[in-house]
Design an enzyme around this catalytic site. Structure first.
Site, PDB file in Angstrom:
ATOM      1  N   ASP A 215       0.841  -1.016   0.644  1.00 25.57           N
ATOM      2  CA  ASP A 215       0.209   0.045   0.023  1.00 25.57           C
ATOM      3  C   ASP A 215       1.198   1.589  -0.169  1.00 25.57           C
ATOM      4  OD1 ASP A 215      -3.766   0.953   0.830  1.00 25.57           O
ATOM      5  OD2 ASP A 215      -1.653   1.667   1.484  1.00 25.57           O
TER       6      ASP A 215
ATOM      7  N   TYR B 159       3.258   9.661  -0.691  1.00 22.59           N
ATOM      8  CA  TYR B 159       4.391   9.303   0.146  1.00 22.59           C
ATOM      9  C   TYR B 159       5.493   9.153  -0.572  1.00 22.59           C
ATOM     10  CZ  TYR B 159       0.395   6.563   2.428  1.00 22.59           C
ATOM     11  OH  TYR B 159      -0.276   6.537   3.254  1.00 22.59           O
TER      12      TYR B 159
ATOM     13  N   LYS C 247      -2.906   6.374  -4.446  1.00 23.96           N
ATOM     14  CA  LYS C 247      -3.843   6.628  -4.018  1.00 23.96           C
ATOM     15  C   LYS C 247      -3.479   8.300  -5.099  1.00 23.96           C
ATOM     16  CE  LYS C 247      -3.373   5.030   0.687  1.00 23.96           C
ATOM     17  NZ  LYS C 247      -2.347   4.840   0.117  1.00 23.96           N
TER      18      LYS C 247
ATOM     19  N   HIS D 258      -7.610   9.609  -1.869  1.00 21.02           N
ATOM     20  CA  HIS D 258      -6.496   9.893  -0.684  1.00 21.02           C
ATOM     21  C   HIS D 258      -7.625   9.676   0.364  1.00 21.02           C
ATOM     22  CE1 HIS D 258      -2.349   9.100   1.140  1.00 21.02           C
ATOM     23  NE2 HIS D 258      -3.313   9.180   2.287  1.00 21.02           N
TER      24      HIS D 258
ATOM     25  N   SER E 124       6.582  -1.177   9.137  1.00 15.97           N
ATOM     26  CA  SER E 124       7.623  -0.780   9.589  1.00 15.97           C
ATOM     27  C   SER E 124       8.912  -1.171   8.974  1.00 15.97           C
ATOM     28  CB  SER E 124       7.960  -2.620  10.648  1.00 15.97           C
ATOM     29  OG  SER E 124       8.893  -2.176  11.319  1.00 15.97           O
ATOM     30  N   VAL E 125      10.184  -0.882   9.548  1.00 14.25           N
ATOM     31  CA  VAL E 125      10.833  -0.888   8.332  1.00 14.25           C
ATOM     32  C   VAL E 125      12.825  -1.931   9.238  1.00 14.25           C
ATOM     33  CG1 VAL E 125      11.304   1.469   7.588  1.00 14.25           C
ATOM     34  CG2 VAL E 125      11.701   1.149   9.470  1.00 14.25           C
TER      35      VAL E 125
ATOM     36  N   ARG F  83      10.030  -7.352  12.751  1.00 19.56           N
ATOM     37  CA  ARG F  83       9.113  -6.513  13.031  1.00 19.56           C
ATOM     38  C   ARG F  83       8.491  -6.868  11.816  1.00 19.56           C
ATOM     39  NH1 ARG F  83       9.303  -0.594  15.802  1.00 19.56           N
ATOM     40  NH2 ARG F  83       9.443  -1.238  18.011  1.00 19.56           N
TER      41      ARG F  83
HETATM   42  P1  NAD Z   1       0.917   1.468  12.068  1.00 18.70           P
HETATM   43  O1  NAD Z   1      -0.991   1.702  12.380  1.00 18.70           O
HETATM   44  O2  NAD Z   1       0.849   0.433  10.646  1.00 18.70           O
HETATM   45  O3  NAD Z   1       2.076   1.500  12.873  1.00 18.70           O
HETATM   46  C1  NAD Z   1       3.492   1.684  12.046  1.00 18.70           C
HETATM   47  C2  NAD Z   1       4.501   1.739  12.943  1.00 18.70           C
HETATM   48  O4  NAD Z   1       4.003   0.948  14.248  1.00 18.70           O
HETATM   49  C3  NAD Z   1       6.144   1.662  13.132  1.00 18.70           C
HETATM   50  O5  NAD Z   1       6.281   2.796  12.726  1.00 18.70           O
HETATM   51  C4  NAD Z   1       6.203   1.129  14.641  1.00 18.70           C
HETATM   52  O6  NAD Z   1       6.927   1.679  15.167  1.00 18.70           O
HETATM   53  C5  NAD Z   1       5.421   0.605  15.091  1.00 18.70           C
HETATM   54  N1  NAD Z   1       5.619  -0.687  14.945  1.00 18.70           N
HETATM   55  C6  NAD Z   1       4.997  -1.813  13.769  1.00 18.70           C
HETATM   56  N2  NAD Z   1       5.085  -3.200  13.692  1.00 18.70           N
HETATM   57  C7  NAD Z   1       5.170  -2.658  15.076  1.00 18.70           C
HETATM   58  C8  NAD Z   1       5.798  -3.946  16.359  1.00 18.70           C
HETATM   59  N3  NAD Z   1       5.639  -5.418  15.360  1.00 18.70           N
HETATM   60  N4  NAD Z   1       6.291  -4.011  17.076  1.00 18.70           N
HETATM   61  C9  NAD Z   1       6.310  -3.137  17.666  1.00 18.70           C
HETATM   62  N5  NAD Z   1       6.526  -1.984  17.252  1.00 18.70           N
HETATM   63  C10 NAD Z   1       5.576  -1.823  16.222  1.00 18.70           C
HETATM   64  O7  NAD Z   1       0.802   2.448  11.793  1.00 18.70           O
HETATM   65  P2  NAD Z   1       0.785   3.388  10.104  1.00 18.70           P
HETATM   66  O8  NAD Z   1       2.173   3.225   9.173  1.00 18.70           O
HETATM   67  O9  NAD Z   1       0.278   5.229  10.177  1.00 18.70           O
HETATM   68  O10 NAD Z   1      -0.408   2.416   8.705  1.00 18.70           O
HETATM   69  C11 NAD Z   1      -0.401   1.485   8.171  1.00 18.70           C
HETATM   70  C12 NAD Z   1      -0.313   2.180   6.905  1.00 18.70           C
HETATM   71  O11 NAD Z   1      -1.644   2.648   6.417  1.00 18.70           O
HETATM   72  C13 NAD Z   1       0.842   3.375   5.784  1.00 18.70           C
HETATM   73  O12 NAD Z   1       1.470   2.803   6.033  1.00 18.70           O
HETATM   74  C14 NAD Z   1       0.016   3.291   4.466  1.00 18.70           C
HETATM   75  O13 NAD Z   1       0.402   2.394   3.829  1.00 18.70           O
HETATM   76  C15 NAD Z   1      -1.929   3.625   5.672  1.00 18.70           C
HETATM   77  N6  NAD Z   1      -2.112   4.977   5.662  1.00 18.70           N
HETATM   78  C16 NAD Z   1      -3.046   5.313   5.047  1.00 18.70           C
HETATM   79  C17 NAD Z   1      -3.484   6.752   5.253  1.00 18.70           C
HETATM   80  C18 NAD Z   1      -4.490   7.510   4.639  1.00 18.70           C
HETATM   81  O14 NAD Z   1      -4.661   8.351   5.172  1.00 18.70           O
HETATM   82  N7  NAD Z   1      -5.000   6.588   3.714  1.00 18.70           N
HETATM   83  C19 NAD Z   1      -3.224   7.315   6.778  1.00 18.70           C
HETATM   84  C20 NAD Z   1      -1.902   6.525   7.824  1.00 18.70           C
HETATM   85  C21 NAD Z   1      -1.405   5.505   6.859  1.00 18.70           C
END
Ligand code: NAD
Length: 281
Positions: A46, A51, A76, A109, A234-235, A239
Site C-alpha cells: 500500500d 508518500y 492513491k 486519498h 515497519s522498516v 518486526r
Molecule cells: P501502523 O499502525 O502500521 O504503525 C506503524 C508503527 O508501529 C511503526 O512505525 C512502528 O513504530 C510500530 N510497529 C510496527 N510493527 C511493530 C511491531 N511488531 N512491534 C512494535 N511496534 C511496531 O501505522 P501507519 O504506518 O500509519 O499505517 C499503516 C499503513 O496504513 C501506512 O503505511 C499506509 O500504507 C496506510 N495509511 C493510510 C492513510 C490514509 O490516509 N489512507 C494514513 C496513514 C496510513
C-alpha cells in the site's frame, strides 16, 4: 507457513487481506523494506503518490523476481490533484513512477469536503475512467464518511471497491464499517497499530501473554478476525516478519470483544470532515 486469506471485492477482483504499508518510509529505505516484506511472504503493498516512494516500491517488486501479477499494488491520488485533468496527469505519473501499466487499486486519498468546492464527485468520475481503461483494476476511496459515500452512490456509476479508513482498538469505527458492509464496500484499516500507541495497552498485553504472541500480533489478528484488510508498516526486518506471523492462531470471541471495547474514538490522524489536504498523510 503463513496463509493469507483473499477478500473478494464487489467487482470480483481479489485482494490479500494482509499487506505492507509504506507511509513514512524514506525513499532510500523503501527498496530494502519492501524486499524484506516480499521475502517474508507479503503480496500486497500500500503506497500513495504523497508518500514519495512509488518508484522504490516498483523497483523492489521488479528486483524481487516475482511476477507483477503476484503482487497486489495500491496507490492513491494526491490531495493536490482532484480536478479531472490534474487527476489524469497524476495517475499517469503514478504508473510511470511505479514502472507498471496498471495498479490493482487506486484510491482518492481524502474526500477534502472543504476544498475544490467539495466536489469529490468529478474526481471519482475520473477514477471511473481509469477503471474502464483497465489501468486501475479496482478503484476506491479513503477517509470517506457515510455521507460522502452516499453522494457517490447517488451521483456516480461505480460503487467504490474499498474505503480505507483509520481503525485501531482505540478507534473502532463501527458505524462506518457497518455502512460499508451494507453497501458491499470492503474496509481497509490504516494505522492498524495506532502507530504503536495501542501496543502498551494492558488488555492487549494480557491477551498477548496468554496466547504467547506479541501485542502487535494480537492487534493485527483482531483486525483480521473482524474482517478488515490491514497493512502495518515497519522498516525493522524482525518486526516485518513478526507482523505477518498471525495466521497460526485465533483469538476467542471474548478476546475480540474485549479489544473492541477499548474504543475511545481517538484518532491519530486528521478528521476527514475538516482536513483540507494541505499536509501529507
Ligand atoms: P501502523 O499502525 O502500521 O504503525 C506503524 C508503527 O508501529 C511503526 O512505525 C512502528 O513504530 C510500530 N510497529 C510496527 N510493527 C511493530 C511491531 N511488531 N512491534 C512494535 N511496534 C511496531 O501505522 P501507519 O504506518 O500509519 O499505517 C499503516 C499503513 O496504513 C501506512 O503505511 C499506509 O500504507 C496506510 N495509511 C493510510 C492513510 C490514509 O490516509 N489512507 C494514513 C496513514 C496510513
Amino acid at each position: 507457513m503463513t496463509s493469507i486469506p483473499d477478500i473478494t471485492l464487489n467487482n470480483g477482483q481479489t485482494i490479500p487481506q494482509f499487506g505492507f504499508g509504506v507511509f513514512q518510509i524514506e525513499p532510500k529505505d523503501t527498496v530494502a523494506a519492501v524486499r524484506t516484506a516480499l521475502e517474508a511472504g507479503y503480496r500486497h503493498i500500500d503506497t500513495a503518490e504523497m508518500y514519495g516512494n512509488e518508484a522504490e516500491v516498483g523497483e523492489a517488486i521488479v528486483r524481487s523476481g516475482l511476477d507483477r501479477g503476484e503482487v497486489f499494488v495500491t496507490s492513491k491520488l494526491s490531495n493536490d490533484a482532484h480536478e479531472p485533468d490534474a487527476a489524469r496527469a497524476a495517475f499517469d505519473a503514478t504508473l510511470k513512477a511505479l514502472g507498471f501499466d496498471y495498479v490493482n487499486l487506486f484510491l482518492i486519498h481524502w474526500p477534502l469536503p472543504t476544498r475544490y468546492g467539495g466536489d469529490f464527485v468529478s474526481t471519482w468520475k475520473t477514477l471511473e475512467e481509469f477503471y474502464r481503461e483497465g489501468r486501475a483494476r479496482s478503484i476506491g476511496v479513503s477517509n470517506f464518511q457515510p455521507r460522502h459515500l452516499r453522494r457517490l452512490h447517488d451521483e456516480t456509476e461505480i460503487i467504490p471497491a474499498v474505503n480505507q479508513i483509520e481503525i485501531s482498538p482505540y478507534l473502532t469505527q463501527d458505524d462506518v464499517r457497518a455502512f460499508c458492509a451494507e453497501h458491499q464496500i470492503a474496509v481497509e484499516a490504516w494505522s492498524p497499530l495506532g502507530q504503536g500507541a495501542v501496543l502498551g495497552d494492558p488488555v492487549v498485553r494480557f491477551i498477548a501473554e496468554r496466547t504467547g504472541k506479541t501485542p502487535a500480533q494480537v492487534v493485527l489478528r483482531w483486525h483480521i478476525q473482524r474482517g478488515d484488510i490491514v497493512f502495518p508498516k515497519s522498516v525493522t526486518p524482525n518486526r516485518i516478519r513478526e507482523n505477518i506471523d498471525i495466521f497460526d492462531f485465533e483469538l476467542s470471541a471474548g478476546d475480540v470483544e474485549d479489544i473492541t471495547m477499548l474504543n475511545k474514538n481517538e484518532r491519530t490522524g486528521p478528521d476527514p470532515d475538516k482536513f483540507d489536504g494541505r499536509k501529507p498523510s
